[in-house]
Write a protein that holds these residues in place. Structure first.
Motif, PDB file in Angstrom:
ATOM      1  N   ALA A  51       0.829  -1.206   0.000  1.00 45.32           N
ATOM      2  CA  ALA A  51       0.000   0.000   0.000  1.00 45.32           C
ATOM      3  C   ALA A  51       0.866   1.260   0.000  1.00 45.32           C
ATOM      4  O   ALA A  51       1.965   1.263   0.563  1.00 45.32           O
ATOM      5  CB  ALA A  51      -0.896   0.000   1.228  1.00 45.32           C
ATOM      6  N   SER A  52       0.373   2.298  -0.644  1.00 46.30           N
ATOM      7  CA  SER A  52       1.073   3.584  -0.639  1.00 46.30           C
ATOM      8  C   SER A  52       0.097   4.679  -1.049  1.00 46.30           C
ATOM      9  O   SER A  52      -0.697   4.483  -1.979  1.00 46.30           O
ATOM     10  CB  SER A  52       2.238   3.549  -1.634  1.00 46.30           C
ATOM     11  OG  SER A  52       2.762   4.848  -1.830  1.00 46.30           O
ATOM     12  N   THR A  53       0.162   5.801  -0.395  1.00 48.61           N
ATOM     13  CA  THR A  53      -0.566   6.992  -0.838  1.00 48.61           C
ATOM     14  C   THR A  53       0.430   8.002  -1.394  1.00 48.61           C
ATOM     15  O   THR A  53       0.384   8.380  -2.569  1.00 48.61           O
ATOM     16  CB  THR A  53      -1.350   7.609   0.338  1.00 48.61           C
ATOM     17  OG1 THR A  53      -2.331   6.664   0.766  1.00 48.61           O
ATOM     18  CG2 THR A  53      -2.040   8.904  -0.074  1.00 48.61           C
ATOM     19  N   ARG A  54       1.381   8.424  -0.531  1.00 45.16           N
ATOM     20  CA  ARG A  54       2.295   9.511  -0.882  1.00 45.16           C
ATOM     21  C   ARG A  54       3.284   9.121  -1.985  1.00 45.16           C
ATOM     22  O   ARG A  54       3.447   9.845  -2.969  1.00 45.16           O
ATOM     23  CB  ARG A  54       3.111   9.936   0.368  1.00 45.16           C
ATOM     24  CG  ARG A  54       2.338  10.780   1.335  1.00 45.16           C
ATOM     25  CD  ARG A  54       2.765  10.464   2.769  1.00 45.16           C
ATOM     26  NE  ARG A  54       2.100   9.244   3.159  1.00 45.16           N
ATOM     27  CZ  ARG A  54       0.943   9.233   3.816  1.00 45.16           C
ATOM     28  NH1 ARG A  54       0.410  10.333   4.232  1.00 45.16           N
ATOM     29  NH2 ARG A  54       0.353   8.084   4.077  1.00 45.16           N
ATOM     30  N   THR A  55       3.942   7.982  -1.801  1.00 42.24           N
ATOM     31  CA  THR A  55       5.038   7.643  -2.716  1.00 42.24           C
ATOM     32  C   THR A  55       4.500   7.376  -4.122  1.00 42.24           C
ATOM     33  O   THR A  55       5.034   7.885  -5.111  1.00 42.24           O
ATOM     34  CB  THR A  55       5.791   6.411  -2.177  1.00 42.24           C
ATOM     35  OG1 THR A  55       6.111   6.648  -0.807  1.00 42.24           O
ATOM     36  CG2 THR A  55       7.056   6.156  -2.959  1.00 42.24           C
ATOM     37  N   ARG A 104       8.091  -0.872  -5.081  1.00 34.71           N
ATOM     38  CA  ARG A 104       7.901  -1.003  -3.631  1.00 34.71           C
ATOM     39  C   ARG A 104       7.467  -2.432  -3.337  1.00 34.71           C
ATOM     40  O   ARG A 104       6.511  -2.936  -3.952  1.00 34.71           O
ATOM     41  CB  ARG A 104       6.848  -0.045  -3.101  1.00 34.71           C
ATOM     42  CG  ARG A 104       6.454  -0.405  -1.659  1.00 34.71           C
ATOM     43  CD  ARG A 104       5.542   0.571  -1.016  1.00 34.71           C
ATOM     44  NE  ARG A 104       6.241   1.814  -0.719  1.00 34.71           N
ATOM     45  CZ  ARG A 104       5.738   2.766   0.061  1.00 34.71           C
ATOM     46  NH1 ARG A 104       4.555   2.612   0.617  1.00 34.71           N
ATOM     47  NH2 ARG A 104       6.409   3.875   0.281  1.00 34.71           N
ATOM     48  N   HIS A 132      14.295   3.319   2.051  1.00 34.65           N
ATOM     49  CA  HIS A 132      13.299   4.115   1.323  1.00 34.65           C
ATOM     50  C   HIS A 132      14.024   5.401   0.916  1.00 34.65           C
ATOM     51  O   HIS A 132      13.816   6.475   1.490  1.00 34.65           O
ATOM     52  CB  HIS A 132      12.120   4.412   2.246  1.00 34.65           C
ATOM     53  CG  HIS A 132      10.893   4.968   1.578  1.00 34.65           C
ATOM     54  ND1 HIS A 132      10.869   5.375   0.260  1.00 34.65           N
ATOM     55  CD2 HIS A 132       9.641   5.205   2.057  1.00 34.65           C
ATOM     56  CE1 HIS A 132       9.660   5.827  -0.040  1.00 34.65           C
ATOM     57  NE2 HIS A 132       8.901   5.731   1.036  1.00 34.65           N
ATOM     58  N   GLN A 135      12.363   8.852   0.222  1.00 39.58           N
ATOM     59  CA  GLN A 135      11.789   9.461   1.420  1.00 39.58           C
ATOM     60  C   GLN A 135      12.864  10.267   2.150  1.00 39.58           C
ATOM     61  O   GLN A 135      12.634  11.413   2.567  1.00 39.58           O
ATOM     62  CB  GLN A 135      11.217   8.385   2.346  1.00 39.58           C
ATOM     63  CG  GLN A 135      10.635   8.934   3.649  1.00 39.58           C
ATOM     64  CD  GLN A 135       9.346   9.720   3.456  1.00 39.58           C
ATOM     65  OE1 GLN A 135       8.477   9.275   2.727  1.00 39.58           O
ATOM     66  NE2 GLN A 135       9.210  10.858   4.105  1.00 39.58           N
ATOM     67  N   PRO A 255       7.029  10.678   8.398  1.00 38.87           N
ATOM     68  CA  PRO A 255       6.951  10.316   6.965  1.00 38.87           C
ATOM     69  C   PRO A 255       5.527  10.070   6.487  1.00 38.87           C
ATOM     70  O   PRO A 255       5.274  10.059   5.287  1.00 38.87           O
ATOM     71  CB  PRO A 255       7.766   9.021   6.898  1.00 38.87           C
ATOM     72  CG  PRO A 255       7.640   8.422   8.278  1.00 38.87           C
ATOM     73  CD  PRO A 255       7.571   9.590   9.218  1.00 38.87           C
ATOM     74  N   GLY A 256       4.591   9.851   7.416  1.00 41.29           N
ATOM     75  CA  GLY A 256       3.235   9.473   7.065  1.00 41.29           C
ATOM     76  C   GLY A 256       3.203   8.012   6.613  1.00 41.29           C
ATOM     77  O   GLY A 256       4.223   7.482   6.163  1.00 41.29           O
ATOM     78  N   PRO A 257       2.067   7.355   6.731  1.00 39.27           N
ATOM     79  CA  PRO A 257       0.856   7.845   7.370  1.00 39.27           C
ATOM     80  C   PRO A 257       1.011   7.860   8.897  1.00 39.27           C
ATOM     81  O   PRO A 257       1.722   7.039   9.456  1.00 39.27           O
ATOM     82  CB  PRO A 257      -0.205   6.813   6.937  1.00 39.27           C
ATOM     83  CG  PRO A 257       0.574   5.549   6.674  1.00 39.27           C
ATOM     84  CD  PRO A 257       1.922   5.983   6.193  1.00 39.27           C
TER      85      PRO A 257
HETATM   86  N1   CP Z   1       5.967   7.855   3.564  1.00 36.99           N
HETATM   87  C1   CP Z   1       5.459   6.936   2.718  1.00 36.99           C
HETATM   88  O1   CP Z   1       6.206   6.132   2.128  1.00 36.99           O
HETATM   89  O2   CP Z   1       4.102   6.966   2.574  1.00 36.99           O
HETATM   90  P1   CP Z   1       3.238   6.003   1.664  1.00 36.99           P
HETATM   91  O3   CP Z   1       3.319   4.619   2.264  1.00 36.99           O
HETATM   92  O4   CP Z   1       1.847   6.568   1.701  1.00 36.99           O
HETATM   93  O5   CP Z   1       3.821   5.986   0.279  1.00 36.99           O
END
Ligand code: CP
Length: 313
Positions: A51-55, A104, A132, A135, A255-257
């Motif tokens: 899962a990923s939102t930002r990356t 990823r 990462h 990041q 770094p989120g989330p």
């Molecule tokens: N910081 C980071 O890698 O966020 P995601 O998992 O949302 O990509």
């Protein structure tokens, strides 16, 4: 730079070159039409097994801002669910002749393996608890924007260091940029021997006021096979960064989330000390710079994929 697999592979001048290039791309991000033709005709494949939102979104935006063609592949809903291996998936998708694969996975070392299976450049977007690198680059970028040069700055990385690829990449990147790094958390969540990376270790927040920057990490419950803390409530009582523990001159990063109410209290997430939103924003220009570094100046896209395998039905 052919691939970006690990911050360990970069020296300070390479980090600074990427961040300077990222800075030059902010002008593109601020335009009404956020696009330049730098990578027109190049093909970028985003391959996400986690899962990923930002990356994922920022790699897609970065590639599109440089006019590359982008294919997004998520393991869920793909032939991975029918048992296709990572190697077969990479070699199958290499038949489309991508110029660069962003990968990823939950597997340590997978990005480096993928680089050996394809002629495309490979960018590690997180390989298990190993690294990462983009990041860490965007974190350094956002932090330099806030406090200037990092030489001599004291940066505390607090929380679940054991399962954190972000911590590992950031320790390397921040040290290379001249910062002093301390990791802090419960003994069960601090990897044995991490001092060998050049950081100090603390098991309580008693000396947190000495920090210039507090970098909080998420409790990665999805990577925990055992019970590493007696309870989340007890963890939060001892290690949560809240308005009482965060000083007014300290910078807060994550770094989120975020697990609200676990590693961070709501009042600090929304405080002026927090640069969490700036970290996310930096993701686009920093990833533009990484894609550009890997692809611009390379010759024409390769002509033959490596040892393509039959596509399973
Ligand atoms: N910081 C980071 O890698 O966020 P995601 O998992 O949302 O990509």
């Amino acid at each position: 730079m052919r691939h970006l697999l690990s911050i360990e592979d970069l020296d300070r001048s390479a980090i600074e070159r990427i961040l300077d290039r990222a800075k030059s791309f902010t002008e593109v991000s601020e335009r009404e039409i956020k696009k330049v033709p730098a990578l027109r005709g190049r093909r970028v494949l985003n391959l996400f097994y986690e899962a990923s939102t930002r990356t994922r979104s920022s790699f897609e935006l970065a590639a599109k801002a440089l006019s590359a063609d982008v294919v997004n592949f998520a393991a869920g809903g793909s032939s991975v669910e029918k048992g296709e291996s990572l190697k077969d998936t990479v070699q199958t998708l290499s038949a489309y002749r991508p110029d660069l694969i962003v990968i990823r996975t939950p597997y340590v070392g997978a990005a480096r393996l993928v680089a050996g299976w394809t002629d495309a450049s490979v960018v590690n977007a997180g390989d298990g608890k190993h690294e990462h690198p983009t990041q860490a680059l965007l974190d350094v970028y956002a932090l330099r924007d806030r406090i200037g040069a990092l030489d001599g700055a004291s940066i505390w990385i607090v929380g679940d260091v054991l399962h954190s690829r972000v911590a590992r990449s950031n320790i390397h990147a921040l040290k290379k940029m001249g910062a002093r790094v301390t990791v802090c958390g419960p003994p069960t969540l601090i990897p044995r021997g991490i001092e060998s990376l050049g950081c100090a270790v603390e098991y309580s927040l008693a000396r947190l006021p000495e920090a210039d920057v507090v970098y909080a990490l998420r409790m990665q419950k999805e990577r925990m096979t055992d019970s590493f803390v007696p309870s989340i409530r007890e963890y939060a009582a001892r290690y949560q960064i809240d308005g009482r523990r965060l000083g007014p001159r300290q910078v807060l990063m994550h770094p989120g989330p975020v697990n609200r109410g676990v590693e961070l209290a709501a009042e600090v997430i929304d405080s002026p000390q927090a640069i969490i939103g700036q970290q996310v924003a930096a993701g686009v220009v920093v990833r533009m710079a990484v894609l550009y570094e890997c692809l611009a100046g390379r010759g024409a896209p390769h002509t033959e994929p490596k040892a393509a395998t039959p596509v399973p039905t």
